[in-house]
Design an enzyme around this catalytic site. Structure first.
Site, PDB file in Angstrom:
ATOM      1  N   LYS A   1       0.830  -1.218   0.000  1.00  0.00           N
ATOM      2  CA  LYS A   1       0.000   0.000   0.000  1.00  0.00           C
ATOM      3  C   LYS A   1       0.857   1.257   0.000  1.00  0.00           C
ATOM      4  CE  LYS A   1      -3.121   3.007   0.473  1.00  0.00           C
ATOM      5  NZ  LYS A   1      -4.136   3.291  -0.539  1.00  0.00           N
TER       6      LYS A   1
ATOM      7  N   CYS B   1      -3.792  10.829   1.070  1.00  0.00           N
ATOM      8  CA  CYS B   1      -3.021   9.597   0.861  1.00  0.00           C
ATOM      9  C   CYS B   1      -1.623   9.873   0.326  1.00  0.00           C
ATOM     10  CB  CYS B   1      -3.755   8.706  -0.132  1.00  0.00           C
ATOM     11  SG  CYS B   1      -5.471   8.490   0.314  1.00  0.00           S
TER      12      CYS B   1
HETATM   13  N1  SAJ Z   1      -1.638  14.792  -9.140  1.00  0.00           N
HETATM   14  C1  SAJ Z   1      -0.780  15.570  -9.887  1.00  0.00           C
HETATM   15  N2  SAJ Z   1      -0.372  15.110 -11.110  1.00  0.00           N
HETATM   16  C2  SAJ Z   1      -0.793  13.912 -11.603  1.00  0.00           C
HETATM   17  C3  SAJ Z   1      -1.647  13.114 -10.829  1.00  0.00           C
HETATM   18  C4  SAJ Z   1      -2.059  13.575  -9.599  1.00  0.00           C
HETATM   19  O1  SAJ Z   1      -0.389  16.672  -9.478  1.00  0.00           O
HETATM   20  O2  SAJ Z   1      -0.388  13.587 -12.732  1.00  0.00           O
HETATM   21  C5  SAJ Z   1      -2.090  15.270  -7.820  1.00  0.00           C
HETATM   22  C6  SAJ Z   1      -3.599  15.479  -7.719  1.00  0.00           C
HETATM   23  O3  SAJ Z   1      -3.964  16.731  -8.226  1.00  0.00           O
HETATM   24  C7  SAJ Z   1      -3.819  15.368  -6.242  1.00  0.00           C
HETATM   25  C8  SAJ Z   1      -2.788  14.320  -5.817  1.00  0.00           C
HETATM   26  O4  SAJ Z   1      -1.843  14.256  -6.865  1.00  0.00           O
HETATM   27  O5  SAJ Z   1      -3.527  16.579  -5.578  1.00  0.00           O
HETATM   28  C9  SAJ Z   1      -3.346  12.954  -5.584  1.00  0.00           C
HETATM   29  O6  SAJ Z   1      -4.338  12.614  -6.551  1.00  0.00           O
HETATM   30  P1  SAJ Z   1      -4.450  11.179  -7.223  1.00  0.00           P
HETATM   31  O7  SAJ Z   1      -5.591  11.214  -8.158  1.00  0.00           O
HETATM   32  O8  SAJ Z   1      -3.145  10.784  -7.802  1.00  0.00           O
HETATM   33  O9  SAJ Z   1      -4.682  10.186  -6.035  1.00  0.00           O
HETATM   34  P2  SAJ Z   1      -5.708  10.123  -4.790  1.00  0.00           P
HETATM   35  O10 SAJ Z   1      -5.040  10.730  -3.593  1.00  0.00           O
HETATM   36  O11 SAJ Z   1      -7.066  10.593  -5.138  1.00  0.00           O
HETATM   37  O12 SAJ Z   1      -5.804   8.526  -4.599  1.00  0.00           O
HETATM   38  C10 SAJ Z   1      -4.597   7.779  -4.406  1.00  0.00           C
HETATM   39  C11 SAJ Z   1      -4.619   6.592  -5.373  1.00  0.00           C
HETATM   40  N3  SAJ Z   1      -3.311   5.937  -5.364  1.00  0.00           N
HETATM   41  C12 SAJ Z   1      -2.618   5.723  -6.526  1.00  0.00           C
HETATM   42  O13 SAJ Z   1      -3.024   6.073  -7.601  1.00  0.00           O
HETATM   43  C13 SAJ Z   1      -1.321   4.986  -6.375  1.00  0.00           C
HETATM   44  C14 SAJ Z   1      -5.715   5.617  -4.955  1.00  0.00           C
HETATM   45  O14 SAJ Z   1      -5.682   4.438  -5.750  1.00  0.00           O
HETATM   46  C15 SAJ Z   1      -5.544   5.226  -3.473  1.00  0.00           C
HETATM   47  O15 SAJ Z   1      -6.553   4.357  -3.033  1.00  0.00           O
HETATM   48  C16 SAJ Z   1      -5.632   6.505  -2.650  1.00  0.00           C
HETATM   49  O16 SAJ Z   1      -4.551   7.357  -3.055  1.00  0.00           O
HETATM   50  C17 SAJ Z   1      -5.525   6.126  -1.190  1.00  0.00           C
HETATM   51  O17 SAJ Z   1      -6.566   6.117  -0.525  1.00  0.00           O
HETATM   52  O18 SAJ Z   1      -4.438   5.768  -0.741  1.00  0.00           O
END
Ligand code: SAJ
Length: 420
Positions: free
Chosen positions: A213, A267
């Site tokens: 995780k 997360c």
């Molecule tokens: N972000 C960027 N650039 C990107 C992708 C995301 O700046 O290219 C930023 C987003 O704007 C946001 C942050 O990253 O601020 C996180 O967003 P996210 O969509 O990447 O992830 P979360 O936090 O919504 O969900 C993550 C997911 N983990 C992964 O993709 C490895 C999800 O599958 C997990 O279940 C979740 O964390 C969790 O609960 O741990």
């Protein structure tokens, strides 16, 4: 008699509530537990306290059928799922107080045959510590191993991995990683998840599952840090970072993620610290990635201030507050941090637009900023800081924003010369 009939889900947040509702929809009797009475009452009335597609309909259905009930206290059951927050403290160290409180709540009502599953993101060794703590306090119980079923309970770690905005779909379809304290615990937990998960339920040890995780989110954080660092390098050389990424990603083995105003959510901005805290001498890339992503927020603040100071009478539209697109979640949101900073400094010149919230969050409401819709912001502002790539902002045509001086942290208004 079926192995699993009564389920307690401890914690009715972003993960616990959808999980409880999904399990209830599969014909099991579920009690959702939360220490917050307002949440318990809201769910008991068939409503929800978070925004997540399709969750309202599902919760209303399972509550009215009687399959999902709520309480502030756990009750005797076959399975206890713990899905409570595990934040970090001021020193970036894991705070397990909610997990420990949840274990305290269930330890006295556990009965032989029960399955206890931890879903909360946790440092390596947490599930083993929970199992040890339970059998110390309940010497009548032991952890189940093959052939020694009398008086046994089963303890496993199974991290949630669903993406906010797609929680119900991903709860059903994603593969799950299930790590028991013993192989018998793993198998029992696998049988339970198979009742509602269509993806594979991959078995392993509890420690491995805990690190899996953390690895997933640290991997994403590091990749976003790469994109954020690249955006700064591009700015220095006056090169458009979105174009660089677009062309580089045509390489078959390259997939650069998107830069932004920093990394938010409960997360990805948090979980890497769980690894860094347990192996500070080894987790060098992970620590630097956290630092790079946090620094990006400050850099956007500095760049925005420089632009505003060049336009002393301009009004400023802050477009977006949530931690990512099309959600209402403000946890660890870099957009919120930037908007709060600008609000404190520029007061009524700041107009905040957030289509996923009904009112300004309290931190901003204390300042004299206005909460407006996108039309009003476009009409009344000369500067726009695009902080979240919400669908509503993507749809604004060039003709309606040509007059704006834009800082586009998400690369969605790139059909005009703009800063990243
Ligand atoms: N972000 C960027 N650039 C990107 C992708 C995301 O700046 O290219 C930023 C987003 O704007 C946001 C942050 O990253 O601020 C996180 O967003 P996210 O969509 O990447 O992830 P979360 O936090 O919504 O969900 C993550 C997911 N983990 C992964 O993709 C490895 C999800 O599958 C997990 O279940 C979740 O964390 C969790 O609960 O741990």
């Amino acid at each position: 008699m079926p192995e699993f009939q009564k389920i307690n889900v401890v914690g009715l947040g972003y993960i616990g509530l959808p999980t409880a509702a999904l399990i209830a929809s599969r014909g099991l009797q579920v009690v959702g537990i939360d220490t917050n009475e307002r949440i318990v009452d809201t769910v008991a009335s068939g409503r929800i306290h978070i925004a997540e597609p399709d969750l309202d309909g599902l919760v209303s259905k399972v509550v009215s059928s009687g399959a999902l009930t709520t309480s502030t206290k756990p009750q005797a059951a076959d399975v206890f799922i713990i899905a409570v927050p595990t934040p970090i403290d001021r020193d970036n160290r894991p705070d397990l107080s909610s997990v420990n409180a949840a274990v305290d709540q269930i330890v006295d009502i556990l009965a032989p045959g029960n399955l206890v599953i931890l879903e909360s993101t946790s440092p390596i060794g947490t599930t083993e510590a929970i199992a040890k703590g339970i059998v110390e306090r309940r010497p009548d119980l032991h952890i189940g191993v093959n052939g020694k079923e009398d008086g046994a309970i089963y303890v496993a770690y199974c991290p949630e991995r669903v993406l906010p905005g797609r929680i119900l779909t991903e709860l059903i379809n994603n593969d799950r990683c299930i790590g028991g304290i013993t192989p018998t615990c793993t198998r029992r937990a696998q049988r339970f998840y198979k009742m509602f998960v269509r993806g594979a339920c991959v078995g392993t040890t509890a420690r491995t599952a805990e690190l899996v995780k953390l690895t997933e989110n640290a991997f994403r954080d590091t990749n976003i840090a790469f994109a954020n660092e690249l955006s700064l390098i591009c700015d220095r050389f006056d090169i458009n970072v979105w174009e660089v990424i677009d062309i580089a990603n045509r390489h078959p083995r390259v997939n650069v993620l998107r830069p932004g105003p920093g990394v938010g959510g409960h997360c990805i901005a948090v979980d890497p610290w769980f690894i860094i805290d347990s192996a500070p001498d080894l987790a060098r890339v992970m620590r630097t990635s956290r630092e790079v992503n946090n620094a990006k927020t400050r850099q956007i603040i500095e760049r925005t201030e420089a632009l505003i100071d060049d336009h002393p009478y301009a009004n400023i539209a802050c477009c977006g507050l949530t931690f990512k697109a099309n959600v209402d979640d403000l946890r660890e949101s870099p957009a919120m941090e930037i908007a709060t900073h600008l609000a404190a400094k520029y007061g009524e010149r700041v107009k905040v637009v957030e289509p996923n919230l009904r009112r300004l969050p309290p931190q901003l409401a204390d300042h004299r900023v206005a909460f407006v819709n996108i039309e009003e912001a476009l009409r009344s502002c000369e500067i726009a800081v695009l902080l979240v790539d919400h669908d509503e902002f993507k749809m604004v045509p060039l003709s309606e924003r040509r007059h704006l001086d834009v800082i586009d942290t998400r690369g969605i208004w790139q059909d005009m010369p703009a800063r990243t």
